[in-house]
Design a protein around this motif. Structure first.
Motif: not given
Ligand code: GDP
Ligand code: IMO
Ligand code: MG
Length: 432
Positions: A69-78, A100-106, A148-150
């Protein structure tokens, strides 16, 4: 049907991953709602271990939908690495299964660099972070400069956004922390190496997906990370993580009205652990603590650091019950306490000559607490092969009963080993 939230009721690593994996068998969807790859959630199925950091712990059930969800901070490499590892282990991870939410923090490499540089700089007062960039990523979100992810899928504007955000990051990294400048083009190129692997899993609207499931009367599980006492607002600040770890955060992150979250499961160990700095009233710095650490394999799933160990703290547990609205408890790792002459349980604290029964909101006061410990007789038997609650030794049952009565909240699940099938039910968590 309503949603069930699973949260850590101590300082993290309570066994949330194991419980989610078990409960996911009877649910339709698992939603990870906060934190990032600071989390390490361990699942064991027929002796085979999987450690997840970002991917929801329902993922080993191929037919369940897992959402970030959007409240997660997503380490894209991990994240890409986790997907690869799961695929290598034989799980197909279809785009219908993981969203994976487009609005989650990258979360990007400059967040990690800043997190690590700051910790290094804090010679004495280190928070003891996982170094995964969590604090800086949430700071960017709150400061409205996060990608954000998007943004990562939008090649046209990505470079300009990176240049903008790195202007400030580099000023901090190079001028304040004496760390080498990070070039926007390098980050851009690194993103390109993983983005195609992640793109198939993108989704625009997690809130809508959850709402649709709930409307169809399907079970939705919310997966918390970290633990109540690491919560940004109610934990032992500043020795906390940078997100809200409480059940209510599930509603905000996923965009689901709070009335949907009616079952709140608090996961706790039969003792306590903490990794990183900060006060820990029942910590045992003697050989009893060392023994629990050894027998509980208390080493972090994310950083490998040794976890500090101590007796079960019922004052802190009652605080967690209140803050989250926990109405069901899961006691984990009871097996680790076998073969102790006596087991300590903290039922109060001594503070400035007085006995108190509430967890202080001031971290300064928490660090001055002296625990009031009651001792219960231990049991000799190994619990790891026990298949039903009624077959537990009387003294283990008395330990469970003491906790239940003291905190005034039912314990529905007791875990006696890391494996899925080492789970004993006092009452089913899902009754509808
Ligand atoms: P989480 O972060 O809350 O998901 O917990 P972690 O996975 O970081 O840490 C819990 C550790 O305890 C993992 O190694 C689990 O495999 C293990 N574990 C979970 N439940 C039990 C249990 O009942 N008994 C024992 N011995 N280990 C358990
Ligand atoms: P799971 O989900 C235990 C701790 C760190 C540090 C503090 C801040 O596996 O239970 P951060 O990297 O978040 O800025 O670190 O929080 N911490 C955890 N401790 N379990 C976790 O996650 C944790 N995630 C962060 O050790 O003290
Ligand atoms: Mg963990």
């Amino acid at each position: 049907m309503s949603a069930t939230v699973v949260v850590g009721a101590q300082w993290g690593d309570e066994g949330k991953g194991k419980l989610i994996d078990v409960l996911a068998a009877s649910a339709d969807m698992v939603v990870r709602f906060q934190g990032g790859s600071n989390a390490g959630h361990t699942l064991v199925v027929n002796g085979k271990k999987t450690v997840l950091h970002l991917i929801p712990s329902g993922i080993l059930h191929p037919e369940k939908m897992c959402l970030i969800a959007s409240g997660v901070v997503v380490d894209i490499f991990g994240l890409a690495e986790e997907i690869r590892k799961l695929k290598a282990a034989g799980f197909s991870i279809s785009p219908a299964q993981l969203l994976i939410s487009d609005n989650a923090t990258a979360l990007l490499p400059y967040h990690k660099a800043l997190d690590q540089a700051r910790e290094k700089d804090l010679s004495d007062g280190k928070i003891g972070t996982t170094g995964k960039g969590i604090g800086p990523a949430y700071e960017d979100r709150a400061a409205r400069r996060a990608l954000v992810m998007s943004d990562l899928y939008d090649n046209k504007n990505l470079m300009a956004k990176l240049e903008f955000v790195l202007k400030e990051k580099n000023a901090l990294l190079t001028k304040l922390y004496d760390v080498t400048e990070i070039k926007a083009k390098d980050i851009y190129d690194q993103i390109q190496t993983v983005i195609e692997e992640i793109k198939p899993y993108r989704t625009a609207d997690v809130s809508l997906l959850v709402a649709q499931k709930l409307k169809l009367n399907r079970r939705v599980l919310f997966e918390g990370a970290q633990g109540t006492l690491l919560d940004i607002h109610h934990g032992t600040y500043p020795y906390v993580t940078s997100s809200s770890t409480l059940a209510g955060a599930g509603s905000i992150s996923a965009g689901v009205g709070p009335h949907h979250l009616s079952k709140i499961v608090g996961v706790f160990k039969a003792y306590c652990t903490r990794v990183g700095s900060g006060p820990f009233p029942t910590e045992l710095t003697n050989d009893v603590g060392a023994r629990i650490q050894k027998e509980g394999h208390e080493f972090g799933s994310t950083t490998g650091r040794a976890r500090r160990c101590g007796w079960l703290d019922l004052v802190a547990l009652k605080y967690a019950i209140r803050l989250n609205g926990i109405n069901s408890l899961a006691m984990m790792k009871l097996d680790v306490l076998s073969d102790h002459e006596q087991l300590g349980i903290c039922t109060g604290y001594k503070l400035n000559g007085e006995i108190i029964h509430e967890f202080p909101t001031s971290t300064e006061l928490v660090s001055q607490l002296e625990p009031v410990i009651e001792y219960l007789p231990g049991w000799k038997e190994d619990l790891t092969q026990v298949k039903a609650i009624k077959d537990l030794p009387m003294k283990a049952l008395a330990y469970i009963d003491f906790v239940t009565r003291h905190v005034g909240c039912p314990i529905d699940v007791v875990s006696v080993g890391p494996d899925r099938d080492q789970t004993l039910w006092i009452k089913p968590v899902f009754q509808d």
